[in-house]
Scaffold this motif. Structure first.
Motif, mmCIF file in Angstrom:
data_model
loop_
_atom_site.group_PDB
_atom_site.id
_atom_site.type_symbol
_atom_site.label_atom_id
_atom_site.label_comp_id
_atom_site.label_asym_id
_atom_site.label_seq_id
_atom_site.Cartn_x
_atom_site.Cartn_y
_atom_site.Cartn_z
ATOM 1 N N THR A 52 2.169 2.973 15.093
ATOM 2 C CA THR A 52 1.514 3.256 13.813
ATOM 3 C C THR A 52 0.113 3.824 14.049
ATOM 4 O OG1 THR A 52 0.732 2.291 11.729
ATOM 5 C CG2 THR A 52 0.664 0.863 13.652
ATOM 6 N N ASP A 53 -0.373 4.533 13.036
ATOM 7 C CA ASP A 53 -1.769 4.988 13.032
ATOM 8 C C ASP A 53 -2.602 4.051 12.169
ATOM 9 O OD1 ASP A 53 -0.398 5.767 10.667
ATOM 10 O OD2 ASP A 53 -2.006 7.154 10.194
ATOM 11 N N SER A 54 -2.066 2.881 11.842
ATOM 12 C CA SER A 54 -2.709 1.996 10.870
ATOM 13 C C SER A 54 -3.501 0.893 11.553
ATOM 14 C CB SER A 54 -1.634 1.386 9.976
ATOM 15 O OG SER A 54 -2.223 0.512 9.044
ATOM 16 N N GLN A 101 -6.165 -5.226 2.796
ATOM 17 C CA GLN A 101 -5.541 -3.972 3.255
ATOM 18 C C GLN A 101 -4.819 -3.330 2.094
ATOM 19 O OE1 GLN A 101 -3.103 -6.141 6.455
ATOM 20 N NE2 GLN A 101 -1.741 -4.472 5.920
ATOM 21 N N GLY A 102 -4.098 -2.233 2.379
ATOM 22 C CA GLY A 102 -3.518 -1.433 1.291
ATOM 23 C C GLY A 102 -2.528 -2.193 0.431
ATOM 24 N N ARG A 103 -1.676 -2.977 1.048
ATOM 25 C CA ARG A 103 -0.611 -3.624 0.270
ATOM 26 C C ARG A 103 -1.168 -4.655 -0.699
ATOM 27 N NH1 ARG A 103 2.551 -5.183 5.546
ATOM 28 N NH2 ARG A 103 1.502 -3.250 6.108
ATOM 29 N N ALA A 104 -2.330 -5.225 -0.399
ATOM 30 C CA ALA A 104 -2.951 -6.167 -1.336
ATOM 31 C C ALA A 104 -3.453 -5.401 -2.566
ATOM 32 C CB ALA A 104 -4.094 -6.904 -0.656
ATOM 33 N N ALA A 105 -3.937 -4.193 -2.344
ATOM 34 C CA ALA A 105 -4.354 -3.335 -3.470
ATOM 35 C C ALA A 105 -3.140 -2.989 -4.329
ATOM 36 C CB ALA A 105 -5.018 -2.066 -2.930
ATOM 37 N N GLU A 106 -2.015 -2.679 -3.671
ATOM 38 C CA GLU A 106 -0.777 -2.358 -4.403
ATOM 39 C C GLU A 106 -0.315 -3.572 -5.210
ATOM 40 O OE1 GLU A 106 1.792 -1.443 -1.134
ATOM 41 O OE2 GLU A 106 0.744 0.408 -0.659
ATOM 42 N N HIS A 107 -0.364 -4.725 -4.573
ATOM 43 C CA HIS A 107 0.064 -5.956 -5.238
ATOM 44 C C HIS A 107 -0.737 -6.171 -6.525
ATOM 45 C CE1 HIS A 107 1.269 -10.196 -5.589
ATOM 46 N NE2 HIS A 107 -0.009 -10.451 -5.804
ATOM 47 N N HIS A 125 7.761 6.592 -2.050
ATOM 48 C CA HIS A 125 7.106 5.293 -1.835
ATOM 49 C C HIS A 125 7.075 4.959 -0.356
ATOM 50 C CE1 HIS A 125 8.291 4.764 -6.070
ATOM 51 N NE2 HIS A 125 7.324 3.880 -6.141
ATOM 52 N N PHE A 126 5.962 4.444 0.110
ATOM 53 C CA PHE A 126 5.954 3.786 1.410
ATOM 54 C C PHE A 126 6.650 2.432 1.240
ATOM 55 C CE2 PHE A 126 3.921 1.134 4.693
ATOM 56 C CZ PHE A 126 4.403 1.822 5.781
ATOM 57 N N ASP A 127 7.113 1.833 2.350
ATOM 58 C CA ASP A 127 7.949 0.631 2.175
ATOM 59 C C ASP A 127 7.234 -0.535 1.495
ATOM 60 O OD1 ASP A 127 6.476 0.086 4.450
ATOM 61 O OD2 ASP A 127 8.174 -0.390 5.737
ATOM 62 N N ILE A 215 -3.176 7.424 -7.220
ATOM 63 C CA ILE A 215 -2.947 8.034 -5.907
ATOM 64 C C ILE A 215 -2.922 6.961 -4.836
ATOM 65 C CG2 ILE A 215 -3.921 9.616 -4.190
ATOM 66 C CD1 ILE A 215 -4.864 11.377 -6.487
ATOM 67 N N ASP A 216 -1.900 7.008 -3.996
ATOM 68 C CA ASP A 216 -1.875 6.196 -2.781
ATOM 69 C C ASP A 216 -2.629 7.023 -1.743
ATOM 70 O OD1 ASP A 216 -1.276 5.140 -0.287
ATOM 71 O OD2 ASP A 216 0.754 4.539 -0.838
ATOM 72 N N ALA A 217 -3.884 6.615 -1.481
ATOM 73 C CA ALA A 217 -4.868 7.507 -0.860
ATOM 74 C C ALA A 217 -4.988 7.374 0.652
ATOM 75 C CB ALA A 217 -6.239 7.240 -1.497
ATOM 76 N N ALA A 257 -7.795 1.179 4.235
ATOM 77 C CA ALA A 257 -8.885 1.711 5.072
ATOM 78 C C ALA A 257 -8.507 1.725 6.545
ATOM 79 C CB ALA A 257 -10.150 0.886 4.851
ATOM 80 N N LYS A 258 -7.305 1.209 6.869
ATOM 81 C CA LYS A 258 -6.808 1.210 8.245
ATOM 82 C C LYS A 258 -6.356 2.608 8.670
ATOM 83 C CE LYS A 258 -4.325 -2.466 9.267
ATOM 84 N NZ LYS A 258 -3.291 -3.539 9.216
ATOM 85 N N LYS A 259 -6.285 3.521 7.717
ATOM 86 C CA LYS A 259 -5.916 4.912 8.044
ATOM 87 C C LYS A 259 -7.192 5.765 7.966
ATOM 88 C CE LYS A 259 -1.780 3.084 6.789
ATOM 89 N NZ LYS A 259 -1.644 1.721 6.215
ATOM 90 N N ASP A 260 -7.346 6.507 6.874
ATOM 91 C CA ASP A 260 -8.504 7.397 6.800
ATOM 92 C C ASP A 260 -9.818 6.673 6.462
ATOM 93 O OD1 ASP A 260 -7.329 9.667 7.725
ATOM 94 O OD2 ASP A 260 -7.091 10.657 5.793
HETATM 95 N N1 F0G Z 1 0.742 3.387 1.610
HETATM 96 C C1 F0G Z 1 1.046 4.178 2.638
HETATM 97 C C2 F0G Z 1 1.345 5.625 2.399
HETATM 98 C C3 F0G Z 1 1.067 3.659 3.943
HETATM 99 O O1 F0G Z 1 1.358 4.468 4.963
HETATM 100 C C4 F0G Z 1 0.765 2.288 4.149
HETATM 101 C C5 F0G Z 1 0.791 1.699 5.469
HETATM 102 C C6 F0G Z 1 0.430 1.495 3.035
HETATM 103 C C7 F0G Z 1 0.429 2.086 1.772
HETATM 104 C C8 F0G Z 1 0.098 0.040 3.156
HETATM 105 O O2 F0G Z 1 -1.150 -0.154 3.737
HETATM 106 O O3 F0G Z 1 -0.668 -1.373 5.870
HETATM 107 O O4 F0G Z 1 -2.936 -1.417 4.846
HETATM 108 O O5 F0G Z 1 -1.077 -2.657 3.794
HETATM 109 N N2 F0G Z 1 1.325 2.283 6.449
HETATM 110 C C9 F0G Z 1 1.380 1.817 7.828
HETATM 111 C C10 F0G Z 1 2.226 2.761 8.627
HETATM 112 C C11 F0G Z 1 1.719 0.382 8.014
HETATM 113 O O6 F0G Z 1 2.551 2.428 9.781
HETATM 114 O O7 F0G Z 1 2.542 3.853 8.143
HETATM 115 P P1 F0G Z 1 -1.471 -1.463 4.617
#
Ligand code: F0G
Length: 461
Positions: A52-54, A101-107, A125-127, A215-217, A257-260
């Motif tokens: 992963t790049d995360s 992290q991102g999924r907590a924001a989604e939640h 959708h991401f998983d 936007i999923d940013a 923020a684990k990505k960009d």
């Molecule tokens: N949205 C997208 C497009 C993502 O790629 C990810 C995470 C998330 C949301 C969730 O963010 O991990 O901080 O909770 N993608 C990682 C990946 C895990 O390997 O592509 P997160």
């Protein structure tokens, strides 16, 4: 091309982490102990980790300095104020809610906006995004553009949404669509960018139906870079201008923020509507933390605040895009089936075409990912039917994913061009002996997000 300068990393290295070089026999043992699941490997047993790049990127000296400035006050920390103003300046949203992290924001967002029976359209959708929509009782609907179906074509914006399909959904499901989401770049669809024109068209439809666009940013800066590189109309715009042009079309975003963000942990949800923000903060206090830190420490807030500016640097984005493109072009020149054109954060091998003798129900993507590890200690990630297949509700039959891909995700600022050359050579070696590679079966798996825990056995040729 021959007299072009080589790609250089626009940074030098101040601190290093050794890579343990392993033998094929050692790797075969590690893989057997992990039951063929690369998520179960010890990372010390991986040579090049492209899972992963995360959260796997390297922070800059300025970010480490920011870590030392971090203030760990429970409430009203100056670290939060720096974080908040970075998000406000870069994205233009007034209300900033930090999450771990991102999924907590989604939640938080989906629990607030989505009710049972609702439908949430997304380019793809991401998983975790899908899982959070479904956990709120909604239906997660993927509407990728038709051009994304063919992995070998060079359509520049394969991350786009199918606008006609969205138009139909908004008409047929009127009243049941609480929001539309656009994922930039489109990760599950191959790290492909979304065009500004597509975002504008989606925004216009949303506005006509009074449905908010979010936007999923996660990879917003990579999307802005690729958007400009592939759309001549945007040639004169700066990256910060393009970022604002994108987010100005939306009501808010979720961000990892684990990505960009160029950080190892962190995220946020940011919105325009103060009432929605108040509701999100009420929920935040229950599950993440006080509104001025959410799920983050002060030092992490500061690292992200700095990262959000650094990620917009032209030299950095140019090098990152060039490095991914370099690998794609060389694999392509060896006739290795790879998703084209190059995306932002990863190289995607098309396992269905790489291993055409392995039927989809024998998971060619997983078989290929296992071989890349055996051959050269490279850890990749299957994004195919192991991860994304679903089951028919009446027959229970497994319905395969759209594509059988293997993702080589490139951590930010972590590996050098010589590591990329090594990756190219290992993929070529596996390609040469592809006919002898056998498929796999799943011998154990949990019911949801099975790719993390599943166990695999080889099914002989
Ligand atoms: N949205 C997208 C497009 C993502 O790629 C990810 C995470 C998330 C949301 C969730 O963010 O991990 O901080 O909770 N993608 C990682 C990946 C895990 O390997 O592509 P997160």
């Amino acid at each position: 091309m021959s007299d072009a300068l080589p790609i250089i990393e626009p940074f030098r290295i101040k601190s290093i982490e050794p890579i343990l070089v392993s033998t094929r026999e050692e790797r075969a043992r590690h893989l057997a102990e992990a039951h063929g699941n690369l998520f179960k490997l010890h990372s010390a047993d991986v040579m090049i980790d492209l899972l992963t790049d995360s959260g796997t990127g390297a922070m800059s000296a300025e970010q480490w300095a920011a870590v030392m400035r971090g203030d760990e006050s429970y409430a009203g920390s100056p670290s939060f104020l720096r974080f908040e103003s970075a998000v406000q300046e870069v994205y233009g949203f007034e209300n900033v809610i930090p999450t771990h992290q991102g999924r907590a924001a989604e939640h938080l967002l989906f629990r607030t906006l989505v009710r049972p029976g609702h439908v949430v359209p997304n380019n793809t959708h991401f998983d975790t995004t899908r899982a959070n929509v479904e956990a709120a009782g909604g239906v997660a609907l993927d509407l990728p553009c038709k051009e994304s179906e063919v992995t070998s074509s060079d359509f520049p914006f394969k991350g786009n949404m199918d606008v006609d399909a969205l138009r139909r959904v908004l008409a047929e499901k009127a009243g049941s669509v609480p929001l539309v989401m656009m994922t930039i770049t489109n990760n599950a669809g191959g790290g492909q960018p979304v065009s500004l024109d597509n975002l504008r068209a989606v925004h216009a439809l949303c506005a006509a139906h009074s449905v908010p666009l979010f936007i999923d940013a996660c990879r917003f800066a990579e999307n802005a870079w690729l958007m400009r590189a592939r759309d001549p109309a945007l040639a004169g715009s700066s990256i910060p201008e393009l970022v604002r042009a994108v987010f100005d079309l939306s009501e808010g975003c979720t961000m990892s923020a684990k990505k960009d963000g160029l950080a190892n942990i962190g995220g946020f949800v940011a919105v325009r509507d103060p009432e929605l923000a108040a509701e999100l903060r009420r929920r935040l206090v229950v599950t993440e933390g006080f509104p001025t830190y959410g799920g983050m420490s002060g030092r992490d807030l500061d690292a992200v605040a700095q990262g959000l500016y650094e990620v917009l640097h032209e030299d950095y984005l140019e090098y990152r895009a060039a490095s991914v493109r370099y690998v794609v072009q060389r694999l392509d020149a060896s006739e290795i089936p790879v998703l084209r054109p190059a995306g932002g954060h990863a190289i995607f091998l098309d396992a269905a075409r790489f291993l055409p003798h392995i039927p989809v129900r024998r998971y060619p993507g997983q078989a290929l990912a296992m071989e890349l590890y055996l051959e050269g200690g490279i850890r990749s990630c299957e994004i195919g039917s192991v991860m994304l297949a679903h089951h028919d509700e009446t027959t229970g039959e497994e319905i395969p994913a759209r594509h059988e891909l293997v993702r080589l995700a490139i951590p930010r600022r972590t590996y050098t061009q010589s590591h990329m050359d090594y990756v190219i050579e290992i993929v070529r070696r596996v390609w040469k002996r592809r006919d002898a590679i056998a498929g796999v079966e799943i011998t154990a798996a949990p019911p949801v997000l099975r790719h993390f825990q599943a166990e695999f056995g080889r099914v002989g040729r």
